[in-house]
Scaffold this active site. Structure first.
Site, mmCIF file in Angstrom:
data_model
loop_
_atom_site.group_PDB
_atom_site.id
_atom_site.type_symbol
_atom_site.label_atom_id
_atom_site.label_comp_id
_atom_site.label_asym_id
_atom_site.label_seq_id
_atom_site.Cartn_x
_atom_site.Cartn_y
_atom_site.Cartn_z
ATOM 1 C CB CYS A 113 0.835 2.254 3.209
ATOM 2 S SG CYS A 113 -0.147 3.768 3.074
ATOM 3 C CE LYS A 152 3.356 -2.971 -3.293
ATOM 4 N NZ LYS A 152 3.909 -1.675 -2.860
ATOM 5 N NE ARG A 247 -0.673 5.168 -7.599
ATOM 6 C CZ ARG A 247 -1.707 5.473 -6.813
ATOM 7 N NH1 ARG A 247 -2.704 6.176 -7.296
ATOM 8 N NH2 ARG A 247 -1.744 5.053 -5.561
#
Length: 341
Positions: A113, A152, A247
């Site tokens: 992130c 991740k 998404r």
């Protein structure tokens, strides 16, 4: 409360060697303000086998906050991974233990992130510049659990975006015991681009992820970024072990209706879109009795009829009525009546 009347599906197995067990070939990415328990329940009606994730939850929130609200889930959501945000090994270990006690199937560490708020907490993508710190966190997490502990991350950040920089990161983390890596195939600019821009502006570098798998064949490598169709999933699976969709899983959730058959080899036919809505109604009624508002749940199902006749009417009716005081599942029934079967 067993709200899904469907066949029980396999869960991630646990064993003495579970840290190194293989993962699942398809997952829905953790997404802030998206992949909460209501969205995950909805998605589980569409796909029984795909690995689902929580939103990223910080260690501070878990340690000091309302754990049931943050971590609670319906058993039907499994297999389910808890994604943590943090950099302190002791706190990561404590939250890993808590996550295992809650019944999660794996624990994932966010090193991808790029938001400024996350950077200010020294976690997320900025940790790619601190692989030894990530390694200490992974070691601490693995000491307290038999669950898989996964990472991740991005292919790089800022000027640390050479392929060699990524392989050095993966090497150090894998030597700490991590066997499964999900790689977002874009670098992240930690200054100059916001999180939304970081999902689209840096170019995709799929070949770097493919090469990573070739260089580390013993690791489970999952690819993420810009993947929108099951055809693309199948193509990527020729090069890597797994695919994560972000998404597109939110903007077109019924995309996953075919994946149990095409990716996992299941023979059970998927529910139709109308059947998915009908199956959501008891769930909605249950949560309304618990004090939830309809729009907290209905916002996640707006895109179910993407590309179908009646989709606009479906979304309009829900959007105009779900937020009203006292709105109930009758709003969803009325919206469904506007969509031809």
């Amino acid at each position: 409360m067993n709200l899904i009347n469907t066949q029980v599906f396999p869960q991630v197995q646990e064993s003495e060697s579970s840290h190194s067990e293989p993962g699942l070939p398809l997952s829905v990415a953790p997404m802030m303000d998206r992949t909460d328990r209501h969205y995950r329940y909805f998605m589980r009606l569409i796909t029984k086998r795909t690995l689902l994730y929580t939103e990223m939850i910080t260690t501070a929130a878990i340690i000091h906050g309302d754990r049931q609200k943050l971590l609670g889930f319906s058993p039907e959501e499994k297999p389910l991974s808890l994604q943590l945000g943090g950099d302190d090994p002791q706190e990561l270990a404590e939250c890993t233990r808590i996550g295992e006690d809650f019944g999660y199937d794996e624990i994932n560490l966010n090193v991808g992130c790029p938001s400024s708020r996350v950077q200010n907490g020294n976690f997320g993508a900025c940790l790619m510049a601190q692989p030894e710190r990530v390694a200490r966190g992974i070691e601490a997490m693995q000491r307290v659990t038999k669950l898989p502990v996964t990472v991740k991350h991005r292919i790089g950040i800022d000027d640390r975006d050479r392929y060699e920089d990524m392989t050095e990161f993966v090497r150090i983390i894998s030597e700490a015991g991590c066997r499964r890596f999900t790689v977002h195939a874009r670098k992240a600019w930690l200054s100059g681009l916001n999180p939304k821009e970081n999902r689209t502006i840096p170019p995709l570098r799929y070949e770097d992820v493919y090469q990573l798998k070739r260089e580390f064949p013993e690791l489970w490598i999952e690819i993420n970024g810009g993947i929108t169709t099951m055809e693309q999933v199948r193509e990527h699976l020729q090069q890597v072990d797994a695919v994560m969709i972000g998404r597109a899983a939110y903007d077109n959730p019924y995309l996953f209706a075919s994946c149990d058959r095409e990716i996992f080899g299941e023979e059970i036919p998927p529910l139709s879109r109308h059947q998915v809505v009908e199956a959501m109604l008891p769930y909605i009624d249950h949560w309304l009795t618990q004090g939830s508002n309809l729009n907290q749940i209905s916002r996640h199902i707006l895109q179910l009829f993407t590309g179908q006749a009646g989709s606009r009417a479906w979304k309009r009716h829900i959007s105009e009525n779900a937020y009203l005081p006292g709105a109930g599942s009758d709003v969803i029934r009325a919206a469904l009546a506007k969509v031809p079967e």
